[in-house]
Design an enzyme around this catalytic site. Structure first.
Site, short mmCIF file in Angstrom:
data_model
loop_
_atom_site.label_atom_id
_atom_site.label_comp_id
_atom_site.label_asym_id
_atom_site.label_seq_id
_atom_site.Cartn_x
_atom_site.Cartn_y
_atom_site.Cartn_z
N GLY A 40 -3.75 -5.46 9.43
CA GLY A 40 -3.65 -5.97 7.86
C GLY A 40 -2.67 -6.90 7.50
N GLN A 223 -0.85 -6.11 15.34
CA GLN A 223 -0.06 -5.13 15.66
C GLN A 223 1.32 -5.95 16.01
OE1 GLN A 223 -3.35 -4.88 17.38
NE2 GLN A 223 -3.59 -4.27 15.03
P1 GDP Z 1 1.53 -8.33 8.93
O1 GDP Z 1 0.59 -7.22 9.31
O2 GDP Z 1 2.47 -8.63 10.02
O3 GDP Z 1 0.62 -9.87 8.69
O4 GDP Z 1 2.32 -8.10 7.64
P2 GDP Z 1 1.58 -7.16 6.47
O5 GDP Z 1 0.85 -8.38 5.45
O6 GDP Z 1 0.84 -5.82 6.57
O7 GDP Z 1 2.97 -6.62 5.66
C1 GDP Z 1 3.91 -7.69 5.28
C2 GDP Z 1 4.09 -7.78 3.74
O8 GDP Z 1 5.22 -8.40 3.39
C3 GDP Z 1 2.86 -8.50 3.04
O9 GDP Z 1 2.84 -7.44 1.69
C4 GDP Z 1 3.63 -9.82 2.51
O10 GDP Z 1 3.22 -10.55 1.43
C5 GDP Z 1 4.99 -9.47 2.45
N1 GDP Z 1 6.04 -10.65 2.66
C6 GDP Z 1 5.87 -11.40 3.73
N2 GDP Z 1 7.20 -11.94 4.06
C7 GDP Z 1 8.04 -11.71 2.98
C8 GDP Z 1 9.26 -11.90 2.58
O11 GDP Z 1 9.89 -12.76 2.94
N3 GDP Z 1 9.64 -11.35 1.31
C9 GDP Z 1 8.95 -10.17 0.79
N4 GDP Z 1 9.51 -9.73 -0.39
N5 GDP Z 1 7.61 -9.94 1.04
C10 GDP Z 1 7.17 -10.76 2.08
P1 IMO Z 2 -0.59 -5.41 11.71
O1 IMO Z 2 -1.49 -6.29 12.50
C1 IMO Z 2 0.95 -1.15 11.62
C2 IMO Z 2 -1.00 1.61 14.52
C3 IMO Z 2 -1.51 2.75 13.98
C4 IMO Z 2 -1.45 4.04 15.04
C5 IMO Z 2 -1.35 2.95 16.22
C6 IMO Z 2 -2.76 3.28 16.88
O2 IMO Z 2 -1.05 -5.26 10.43
O3 IMO Z 2 0.79 -5.48 12.03
P2 IMO Z 2 -5.02 2.25 16.41
O4 IMO Z 2 -6.12 2.08 15.09
O5 IMO Z 2 -4.71 0.58 16.66
O6 IMO Z 2 -5.62 2.77 17.55
O7 IMO Z 2 -3.76 3.17 15.98
O8 IMO Z 2 -1.01 1.79 15.95
N1 IMO Z 2 -1.37 0.39 14.06
C7 IMO Z 2 -0.38 -0.55 13.29
N2 IMO Z 2 0.49 -0.31 12.52
N3 IMO Z 2 0.32 -2.28 11.52
C8 IMO Z 2 -0.83 -2.80 12.37
O9 IMO Z 2 -1.44 -3.92 12.38
C9 IMO Z 2 -1.27 -1.67 13.18
N4 IMO Z 2 -2.34 -1.40 13.87
C10 IMO Z 2 -2.42 -0.36 14.41
O10 IMO Z 2 -0.85 3.07 12.55
O11 IMO Z 2 -0.02 4.43 14.90
MG MG Z 3 -0.06 -5.46 8.51
#
Ligand code: GDP
Ligand code: IMO
Ligand code: MG
Length: 429
Positions: A40, A223
């Site tokens: 996500g 991940q």
């Molecule tokens: P990903 O799965 O690694 O792409 O990360 P996610 O999108 O799940 O979670 C990262 C969250 O942090 C998102 O809501 C971004 O909008 C937010 N984000 C990323 N970089 C920054 C930052 O430098 N500062 C703040 N406040 N939010 C950030």
């Molecule tokens: P992004 O790309 C955080 C975690 C799940 C669970 C484990 C196994 O957004 O960083 P799965 O459904 O993959 O078999 O679950 O991995 N997990 C994540 N945790 N960010 C993710 O993706 C994840 N994708 C899987 O919560 O612990």
């Molecule tokens: Mg994520």
């Protein structure tokens, strides 16, 4: 020409989507090489929020060709929902390429993911319930369904029949569920064929030709390092290789073509799901960082577990992935703190560990050894140059940089595309 691999240094949700988006105008291809819609990524552009699960974050840059590589597992329903959602918001998705060798997540694997987690009870992994693990298991067991199988109805029927021969026994005899009908699965998968066809390609060949033509390719991990099935906190991991090595096997780009590896490192740590987490906070600071950082899962909405920054993990990620550059995100989430503890090593039963313990039991028992740095108590979200940051924030970044084994080239100071400090170009130089 350059291939950049972008990975997560911790347990995911470091801000990989934003980092990819930030580099977007300098890239020609963005390849997702592992995972599926368990990922996500939230990307904020001009105040508009986009939540991506299956599509590579590069889809949001109109100059980028987004690629779903062979290492990805594809839920076709989610794929078209995501495509429709973006198209409705004016994003052109027609450039998307999907590997013919990627595997598809069949409905029975979503069911198996959910029922097996329920069956495990307190031993559950805390998966996202999207069918990721069972689909990768099928791939390894050689009973998986690939994208290309959908274009030959008779092969598809044979493969679904073979897979269900065993799975229906498991579903009905172990989990007490009704058996799944071959024809229902086949018809559901066939219903996507016409829409899928224009996207499907020999993506490994296309990427190879693109590189011969001096294009810039970014391989974007889902991940993260500690969720990697080989290098993570097994069994509390996902079922794919989320580390830099996975970029090669999951895309068909050979190791000799990779130039840079960028690790996204959040200024604190989060984890979703079960498993060990040495710096986890169970106090008001954990709640505070969860709220200021909006640390709730993009995919499942679960509150993320929160902890202080762990440099043992940072160093480990550098070593396992060959990180050349770190992107540190969410430094701004510390704006309100007087002081910031950072884990520099572990104490395991009285013994100091500067590196990850070799066995999981020790990691479960690891007690963080902290050094505490002064906070800056001011809003840094408007800073665009390193020198603009308060000296304490600069010192924080330099403290981390000195201990993780690679330069910190990008510092995130807010969720928006523009809220970033670029200290060095990650494309080299
Ligand atoms: P990903 O799965 O690694 O792409 O990360 P996610 O999108 O799940 O979670 C990262 C969250 O942090 C998102 O809501 C971004 O909008 C937010 N984000 C990323 N970089 C920054 C930052 O430098 N500062 C703040 N406040 N939010 C950030
Ligand atoms: P992004 O790309 C955080 C975690 C799940 C669970 C484990 C196994 O957004 O960083 P799965 O459904 O993959 O078999 O679950 O991995 N997990 C994540 N945790 N960010 C993710 O993706 C994840 N994708 C899987 O919560 O612990
Ligand atoms: Mg994520």
């Amino acid at each position: 020409m350059p291939v950049i691999v972008l990975i997560g240094a911790q347990w995911g949700d470091e801000g990989k989507g934003k980092a990819t988006d930030l580099l977007g105008d300098r890239l020609d291809y963005v390849v997702k090489f592992n995972g599926g819609n368990n990922a996500g990524h939230t990307v904020v552009i001009d105040g508009e929020k986009y939540a991506l699960h299956l599509l590579p974050s590069g889809i949001l840059s109109s100059n980028v060709i987004p690629v779903i590589g062979n290492g990805v597992v594809v839920d076709l329903n989610v794929l078209f929902q995501e495509i429709d959602g973006l198209e409705a918001r004016g994003i052109d998705t027609s450039r998307l390429r999907i590997s013919a060798n990627a595997h598809v997540i069949a409905s029975y694997n979503r069911s198996l993911d959910k029922v097996s987690e329920r069956f495990l009870g307190s031993r559950r992994i805390g998966t996202t319930g999207r069918g990721i693990g069972p689909t990768y298991a099928d791939k390894m067991n050689r009973v998986g369904i690939r994208v290309q199988d959908l274009f030959d109805e008779s092969i598809l029927r044979q493969k679904v029949t073979a897979a269900l021969l065993f799975k229906n026994q498991v579903l009905s005899k172990i989990y007490n569920r009704s058996a799944v009908k071959v024809e229902e699965v086949v018809q559901e998968l066939l219903s996507y064929v016409d829409r899928l066809r224009p996207y499907v390609a020999d993506t490994a060949l296309e990427l190879s030709q693109a590189l011969d033509n001096e294009k810039v390719v970014l391989c974007e991990a889902g991940q993260a390092t500690l969720l990697d099935v080989d290098h993570g906190t097994y069994p509390f991991v996902t079922s794919s290789n989320a580390t830099a090595g996975g970029a090669c096997t999951g895309s068909g780009i050979p190791p000799t073509r990779i130039d840079r590896v960028v690790a996204v490192l959040k200024a604190f740590t989060s984890r979703v799901g079960e498993g060990p987490f040495p710096t986890e906070l169970h106090d008001k600071w954990g709640d505070y960082l969860r709220e200021v950082g909006h640390e709730y899962g993009t995919t499942t909405g679960r509150p993320r577990r929160i902890g202080w920054l762990d440099l043992v993990i940072g160093r480990y990620a550098q070593r396992i992935n060959g990180v050349t550059d770190f992107a540190m995100t969410k430094l701004d989430n510390y704006d309100g703190l007087d002081e910031i503890p950072v884990c520099v090593a572990y104490d395991v039963n009285g013994v100091r560990h500067d590196e990850m313990p070799i066995n999981q039991t020790d990691f479960h028992h690891a007690k963080p050894i902290y050094e505490t740095l002064p906070g800056w108590k001011q809003d840094i979200s408007g800073c665009r140059k390193f020198e603009d940051l308060p000296v304490e924030a600069q010192a924080f970044v330099e403290f981390v940089e000195a201990r993780v084994g690679a330069r910190i080239s990008i510092v995130g100071v807010g969720p928006g595309r523009e809220a970033v400090i670029e200290r060095h170009s990650v494309l080299g130089g």
